[in-house]
Design an enzyme around this catalytic site. Structure first.
Site, PDB file in Angstrom:
ATOM      1  N   CYS A 112       0.822  -1.232   0.000  1.00  0.00           N
ATOM      2  CA  CYS A 112       0.000   0.000   0.000  1.00  0.00           C
ATOM      3  C   CYS A 112       0.847   1.270   0.000  1.00  0.00           C
ATOM      4  CB  CYS A 112      -0.947   0.002   1.195  1.00  0.00           C
ATOM      5  SG  CYS A 112      -2.076  -1.377   1.173  1.00  0.00           S
ATOM      6  N   HIS A 245      -3.315   7.326   2.413  1.00  0.00           N
ATOM      7  CA  HIS A 245      -3.718   6.030   1.870  1.00  0.00           C
ATOM      8  C   HIS A 245      -5.130   5.725   2.375  1.00  0.00           C
ATOM      9  CE1 HIS A 245      -3.977   1.927   0.795  1.00  0.00           C
ATOM     10  NE2 HIS A 245      -3.795   1.459   2.021  1.00  0.00           N
ATOM     11  N   ASN A 275     -10.087   0.039  -0.338  1.00  0.00           N
ATOM     12  CA  ASN A 275      -8.627   0.084  -0.305  1.00  0.00           C
ATOM     13  C   ASN A 275      -8.076  -0.451  -1.623  1.00  0.00           C
ATOM     14  OD1 ASN A 275      -5.907  -0.254   0.179  1.00  0.00           O
ATOM     15  ND2 ASN A 275      -6.166  -1.231   2.180  1.00  0.00           N
TER      16      ASN A 275
HETATM   17  O1  UT7 Z   1      -3.779  -0.839   3.552  1.00  0.00           O
HETATM   18  C1  UT7 Z   1      -3.206  -1.129   4.786  1.00  0.00           C
HETATM   19  C2  UT7 Z   1      -3.741  -2.381   5.239  1.00  0.00           C
HETATM   20  N1  UT7 Z   1      -4.997  -2.459   5.838  1.00  0.00           N
HETATM   21  C3  UT7 Z   1      -5.461  -1.690   6.845  1.00  0.00           C
HETATM   22  O2  UT7 Z   1      -4.987  -0.625   7.150  1.00  0.00           O
HETATM   23  C4  UT7 Z   1      -6.619  -2.235   7.604  1.00  0.00           C
HETATM   24  C5  UT7 Z   1      -6.382  -2.103   9.074  1.00  0.00           C
HETATM   25  N2  UT7 Z   1      -7.398  -2.746   9.895  1.00  0.00           N
HETATM   26  C6  UT7 Z   1      -8.672  -2.351   9.898  1.00  0.00           C
HETATM   27  O3  UT7 Z   1      -9.084  -1.478   9.176  1.00  0.00           O
HETATM   28  C7  UT7 Z   1      -9.596  -3.019  10.892  1.00  0.00           C
HETATM   29  O4  UT7 Z   1      -8.829  -3.778  11.791  1.00  0.00           O
HETATM   30  C8  UT7 Z   1     -10.676  -3.902  10.235  1.00  0.00           C
HETATM   31  C9  UT7 Z   1     -11.666  -3.039   9.493  1.00  0.00           C
HETATM   32  C10 UT7 Z   1     -10.035  -4.891   9.290  1.00  0.00           C
HETATM   33  C11 UT7 Z   1     -11.448  -4.668  11.315  1.00  0.00           C
HETATM   34  O5  UT7 Z   1     -12.023  -3.769  12.225  1.00  0.00           O
HETATM   35  P1  UT7 Z   1     -11.918  -4.052  13.779  1.00  0.00           P
HETATM   36  O6  UT7 Z   1     -12.651  -2.969  14.450  1.00  0.00           O
HETATM   37  O7  UT7 Z   1     -10.446  -4.199  14.091  1.00  0.00           O
HETATM   38  O8  UT7 Z   1     -12.718  -5.401  13.938  1.00  0.00           O
HETATM   39  P2  UT7 Z   1     -12.201  -6.837  14.423  1.00  0.00           P
HETATM   40  O9  UT7 Z   1     -11.250  -7.417  13.444  1.00  0.00           O
HETATM   41  O10 UT7 Z   1     -11.745  -6.710  15.838  1.00  0.00           O
HETATM   42  O11 UT7 Z   1     -13.541  -7.659  14.392  1.00  0.00           O
HETATM   43  C12 UT7 Z   1     -14.636  -7.363  15.229  1.00  0.00           C
HETATM   44  C13 UT7 Z   1     -15.730  -8.365  14.963  1.00  0.00           C
HETATM   45  C14 UT7 Z   1     -15.269  -9.818  15.026  1.00  0.00           C
HETATM   46  O12 UT7 Z   1     -16.294 -10.565  15.634  1.00  0.00           O
HETATM   47  P3  UT7 Z   1     -16.165 -11.020  17.178  1.00  0.00           P
HETATM   48  O13 UT7 Z   1     -14.923 -11.852  17.240  1.00  0.00           O
HETATM   49  O14 UT7 Z   1     -16.065  -9.745  17.949  1.00  0.00           O
HETATM   50  O15 UT7 Z   1     -17.435 -11.783  17.397  1.00  0.00           O
HETATM   51  C15 UT7 Z   1     -15.163 -10.209  13.573  1.00  0.00           C
HETATM   52  O16 UT7 Z   1     -15.364 -11.598  13.375  1.00  0.00           O
HETATM   53  O17 UT7 Z   1     -16.291  -8.170  13.657  1.00  0.00           O
HETATM   54  C16 UT7 Z   1     -16.287  -9.435  12.968  1.00  0.00           C
HETATM   55  N3  UT7 Z   1     -16.106  -9.162  11.539  1.00  0.00           N
HETATM   56  C17 UT7 Z   1     -17.119  -8.887  10.714  1.00  0.00           C
HETATM   57  N4  UT7 Z   1     -18.438  -8.787  10.910  1.00  0.00           N
HETATM   58  C18 UT7 Z   1     -19.214  -8.479   9.858  1.00  0.00           C
HETATM   59  C19 UT7 Z   1     -14.940  -9.130  10.842  1.00  0.00           C
HETATM   60  N5  UT7 Z   1     -15.201  -8.832   9.559  1.00  0.00           N
HETATM   61  C20 UT7 Z   1     -16.530  -8.670   9.449  1.00  0.00           C
HETATM   62  C21 UT7 Z   1     -17.400  -8.363   8.389  1.00  0.00           C
HETATM   63  N6  UT7 Z   1     -18.715  -8.256   8.628  1.00  0.00           N
HETATM   64  N7  UT7 Z   1     -16.950  -8.113   7.139  1.00  0.00           N
END
Ligand code: UT7
Length: 318
Positions: A112, A245, A275
């Site tokens: 990225c 980004h 992204n």
């Molecule tokens: O380009 C550079 C690379 N990428 C980034 O910069 C991305 C960086 N990371 C992020 O943007 C965030 O960490 C995410 C958007 C990927 C995830 O957000 P989060 O607030 O960190 O959520 P999480 O991974 O802690 O997940 C929270 C919950 C989980 O459920 P439980 O374990 O709390 O029951 C996940 O299983 O949300 C669940 N979850 C979803 N639910 C519905 C994960 N993906 C999804 C989804 N839809 N697509």
């Protein structure tokens, strides 16, 4: 001698995949995706469109905007993590498509942060006199490397390309560049698969420790603001536009807060493009140039973070 962006262009594939479309594919919701990331939709390349094709379309527009002919271009750098093939480089394929003869052409792999790395490299070529007119492109078809059954990653990315022409200039354009990497994080955001013995070995899809990436991104996006301003003896209030980004609106908001910049001075495309990795900054730049938001003489800070981990910034006057 200075280097300056003389024009930009971008290309997005026609097909749009909305969050609602994704609801039918994986266990997710428009509400979750929008609340956690700011994404509403993303563009998806057609089967016959690859990274070089997207790059070709964006490059033609950038060359038109900068009033340069193929024969003027003496360097091509393509930032991509989704090349057409293992080799030759997507830059060489793009060179052939543009009908450009005999100039150096190579790909830059910094995920990225790829466009920032490529722009910083072009700046060095131009300021050293090795290039007078460089084509710098970020192009990605992430739809090809996503696991469309993994809701944790497939909702986050999109396809697209953005390009700029970097030329020699008597007046200051690119002011400073700062590049970083810390390979100890290489497993936290990766496509770990490879090709060996005629077979794909390992996982050929994007895998990500979302929380680790998120926390790291918020930290370095803030640090890079201080680094760029301190190096140039500038104040936060001198910055006209932040072009970050586009991975997650919450990361972008944290960077804007660090700069003390209202969100009306931050270029945001993550809602429409998701992204697009190395393509996200040049796509956002072109968005704001096309609609007249960015004006001549304004100070722009671009900053990116991604797999590697890599991170970097470019400060420039438009
Ligand atoms: O380009 C550079 C690379 N990428 C980034 O910069 C991305 C960086 N990371 C992020 O943007 C965030 O960490 C995410 C958007 C990927 C995830 O957000 P989060 O607030 O960190 O959520 P999480 O991974 O802690 O997940 C929270 C919950 C989980 O459920 P439980 O374990 O709390 O029951 C996940 O299983 O949300 C669940 N979850 C979803 N639910 C519905 C994960 N993906 C999804 C989804 N839809 N697509």
């Amino acid at each position: 001698m200075y280097s300056r962006i003389a024009g930009c262009g971008s290309y997005l594939p026609e097909k749009i995949l909305t969050n609602h479309d994704l609801e039918a594919m994986v266990d997710t919701s428009d509400e979750w995706i929008f609340k956690r990331t700011g994404i509403r939709q993303r563009h998806i390349a057609a089967e016959n469109e690859n990274a070089s094709e997207l790059a070709f379309q964006a490059s033609k527009k950038a060359m038109h905007a900068a009033h340069v002919a193929p024969s003027d271009i003496d360097l091509i750098i393509v930032a991509t993590s989704t090349p057409d093939m293992i080799f030759p480089s997507t830059a060489c394929i793009l060179q052939a498509k543009l009908g450009i003869k005999n100039c150096p052409a190579f790909d830059m792999q910094a995920v990225c942060s790829g466009f920032v790395y490529a722009l910083a490299t072009a700046d060095l070529f131009v300021r050293s006199g090795k290039s007078r007119c460089a084509l710098v492109v970020g192009t990605e078809v992430y739809s090809r490397i996503l696991d469309w059954t993994d809701r944790g990653t497939c909702v986050l990315f999109g396809d697209g390309a953005g390009a700029v022409i970097v030329k020699t200039s008597k007046t200051q354009g690119i002011i400073s560049t700062h590049l970083h990497a810390d390979g100890s994080y290489h497993k936290d955001l990766a496509v770990p698969g490879s090709i060996s013995g005629g077979k794909v070995t390992g996982n050929p899809h994007v895998v990500m420790e979302g929380n680790t990436v998120f926390k790291f991104a918020v930290k370095v996006m803030s640090e890079m603001v201080d680094e760029a301003l301190t190096a140039n003896n500038l104040k936060k209030s001198d910055v006209s536009w932040l072009i970050p980004h586009q991975a997650n609106i919450r990361i972008i908001q944290a960077a804007a807060k660090k700069l003390g910049l209202g969100m009306d001075r931050v270029v945001v495309t993550v809602d429409r493009h998701a992204n697009t990795s190395a393509a996200s900054i040049p796509l956002a730049l072109d968005d704001a140039v096309q609609d007249g938001r960015i004006k001549k003489g304004e100070l722009i800070l671009m900053e990116a973070v991604g797999g590697g981990f890599t991170w970097g910034s470019v400060l420039l006057r438009w």
